[in-house]
Design an enzyme around this catalytic site. Structure first.
Site, mmCIF file in Angstrom:
data_model
loop_
_atom_site.group_PDB
_atom_site.id
_atom_site.type_symbol
_atom_site.label_atom_id
_atom_site.label_comp_id
_atom_site.label_asym_id
_atom_site.label_seq_id
_atom_site.Cartn_x
_atom_site.Cartn_y
_atom_site.Cartn_z
ATOM 1 N N GLY A 169 0.821 -1.202 0.000
ATOM 2 C CA GLY A 169 0.000 0.000 0.000
ATOM 3 C C GLY A 169 0.856 1.253 0.000
ATOM 4 C CB VAL A 226 17.021 5.933 -1.974
ATOM 5 C CG1 VAL A 226 17.834 4.851 -2.685
ATOM 6 C CG2 VAL A 226 16.437 5.382 -0.681
ATOM 7 N NE ARG A 237 -1.872 -4.612 -1.896
ATOM 8 C CZ ARG A 237 -1.574 -4.184 -0.677
ATOM 9 N NH1 ARG A 237 -0.480 -4.634 -0.078
ATOM 10 N NH2 ARG A 237 -2.349 -3.312 -0.059
ATOM 11 C CG ASP A 297 5.317 -8.374 7.988
ATOM 12 O OD1 ASP A 297 6.119 -8.435 8.929
ATOM 13 O OD2 ASP A 297 4.849 -9.385 7.421
ATOM 14 N N GLY A 298 5.046 -7.402 4.411
ATOM 15 C CA GLY A 298 5.133 -8.276 3.255
ATOM 16 C C GLY A 298 6.277 -7.902 2.331
ATOM 17 C CB THR A 328 2.785 0.822 6.220
ATOM 18 O OG1 THR A 328 1.438 0.540 6.602
ATOM 19 C CG2 THR A 328 3.688 0.600 7.426
ATOM 20 C CG ASP A 356 -2.243 0.183 8.584
ATOM 21 O OD1 ASP A 356 -3.028 1.141 8.476
ATOM 22 O OD2 ASP A 356 -2.410 -0.905 8.002
ATOM 23 C CG ASP A 373 1.323 -2.383 10.314
ATOM 24 O OD1 ASP A 373 2.213 -1.761 9.704
ATOM 25 O OD2 ASP A 373 0.520 -3.142 9.746
ATOM 26 N NE ARG A 423 -15.367 16.545 18.456
ATOM 27 C CZ ARG A 423 -15.734 15.680 19.399
ATOM 28 N NH1 ARG A 423 -16.888 15.858 20.038
ATOM 29 N NH2 ARG A 423 -14.990 14.646 19.706
ATOM 30 N N GLY A 479 -6.636 0.315 9.685
ATOM 31 C CA GLY A 479 -5.971 -0.353 10.796
ATOM 32 C C GLY A 479 -6.537 -1.745 10.962
ATOM 33 N NE ARG A 480 -4.929 -6.773 7.239
ATOM 34 C CZ ARG A 480 -4.287 -7.052 6.109
ATOM 35 N NH1 ARG A 480 -4.967 -7.317 5.015
ATOM 36 N NH2 ARG A 480 -2.966 -7.033 6.067
ATOM 37 C CG HIS A 525 -21.798 16.034 19.615
ATOM 38 N ND1 HIS A 525 -21.887 17.231 20.290
ATOM 39 C CD2 HIS A 525 -20.469 15.850 19.346
ATOM 40 C CE1 HIS A 525 -20.681 17.752 20.412
ATOM 41 N NE2 HIS A 525 -19.806 16.938 19.859
ATOM 42 C CB ILE A 544 -9.679 10.090 1.971
ATOM 43 C CG1 ILE A 544 -9.315 11.578 1.898
ATOM 44 C CG2 ILE A 544 -10.119 9.733 3.382
ATOM 45 C CD1 ILE A 544 -10.475 12.497 2.221
#
Length: 321
Positions: free
Chosen positions: A11, A23, A72, A103-104, A127, A129, A131, A156, A172-173, A217, A252
């Site tokens: 991603g 680089v 991918r 990671d992949g 990434t 995430d 993670d 809001r 955030g899987r 709310h 987004i």
């Protein structure tokens, strides 16, 4: 080391272009030829590899996404496929490869370092995430966080005007950093993360307590790895009579101009990756810990998950009463 290559995989994340730029320019500064691999590991297989010059990375530091493109490539798990990729690198005399991704992507880089006789590989964490083990922050996380925060602030206003509970579904899987940080920064009443508990009845009771004291709310930030926003809304209705609306921010979160923090982080990590290759290091990932550049062997990266900040999560819950 005379020739290296760089690719982006998985991603996309804001700041990848800044990392590529670092680089390329760091390498050329040290008289190293640089090649760009287009479309990630798919480009390695299809020999979509082109030499990059200083001008190739001009005017890209402020752009989101990746100008090298990403794709991918599940077939890269096959040894014969990787052999084709190695052949394409070797025929150009490429001795080092910088892989920017998650990671992949790191696993592919590790396989190449094991199977190619004269190839060194270094991973750069890209990434949104956040993670990946071995680094406090990944490239793109800060930009995605600010994108979410901007959206929640706007939502809001509507939540307040219509006296509704809004459920914001964020990416955030398997990791809840985006939900946690954005929820805390936005003052969300509830934050749902894969690492935490998701007792919908308790959440409903908390919302009801707020309504009983005059609160009009609520904002719920839900990581996609817990449940969808619509599922969360349906579950809440089993315990409380409220009017909910769902906003799934989707892709987004991956786009947009990278923040200054992400541009600096990407530049530092990309430059450090080249330094490690020049030192003949391989099968390692660069990272940042307590604002200091670090490198970690891929095996150690894979052996543990990125540390979720449970103290911050506890604080967010305490501040949302």
């Amino acid at each position: 080391m005379k020739k290296i290559a760089v690719l982006t995989s998985g991603g996309d994340s804001p700041g990848m272009n800044a990392a590529i730029r670092a680089v390329v320019r760091k390498a050329i500064y040290h008289d190293i030829e640089v090649y760009g691999v287009y479309q990630g590991y798919m480009g390695l297989i299809n020999d979509n590899i082109k030499k990059l010059e200083l001008g190739s990375v001009g005017d890209i530091i402020q752009r989101g996404g990746t100008f090298l493109y990403s794709a991918r490539c599940p077939e890269f798990k096959e040894k014969e496929v990787r052999e084709k990729a190695i052949e394409n690198l070797e025929k150009r005399g490429i001795e080092g490869l910088v892989v920017i991704g998650g990671d992949g992507s790191y696993r592919g880089a590790q396989r190449l370092s094991e199977e190619a006789k004269n190839l060194k590989t270094i991973g750069v964490p890209g990434t949104i995430d956040n993670d990946i083990n071995g680094t406090d922050f990944t490239i793109g996380f800060d930009t995605a966080l600010n994108t979410i925060l901007d959206a929640v602030d706007k939502i809001r206003d509507t939540a307040s005007s219509h006296e509704r509970t809004f459920i914001i579904e964020v990416m955030g899987r398997d990791a809840g950093d985006l939900a946690l940080w954005s929820g805390l920064a936005a003052g969300a009443e509830t934050i749902l993360v894969p690492e935490g508990t998701s007792d919908i009845k308790e959440i409903a009771e908390k919302i009801q307590q707020g309504m009983d004291r005059g609160k009009k709310h609520s904002i719920i930030v839900c990581a996609e790895g817990v449940m969808t926003g619509h599922q969360c809304g349906e579950e809440l209705k089993k315990y409380i009579n409220i009017d909910t609306r769902v906003s799934c921010l989707g892709h987004i979160q991956r786009g947009g101009t990278p923040t200054g923090m992400d541009r600096v982080l990407a530049s530092r990590l990309g430059g450090y990756a080249v330094e490690l290759l020049m030192q003949n290091e391989s099968a390692k990932a660069v990272g940042i810990k307590q604002n200091q550049l670090t490198c970690t062997p891929f095996d150690d990266i894979f052996s543990a998950k990125h540390n979720f900040d449970f103290k911050m999560y506890e604080l967010a819950n305490q501040l949302s009463i």
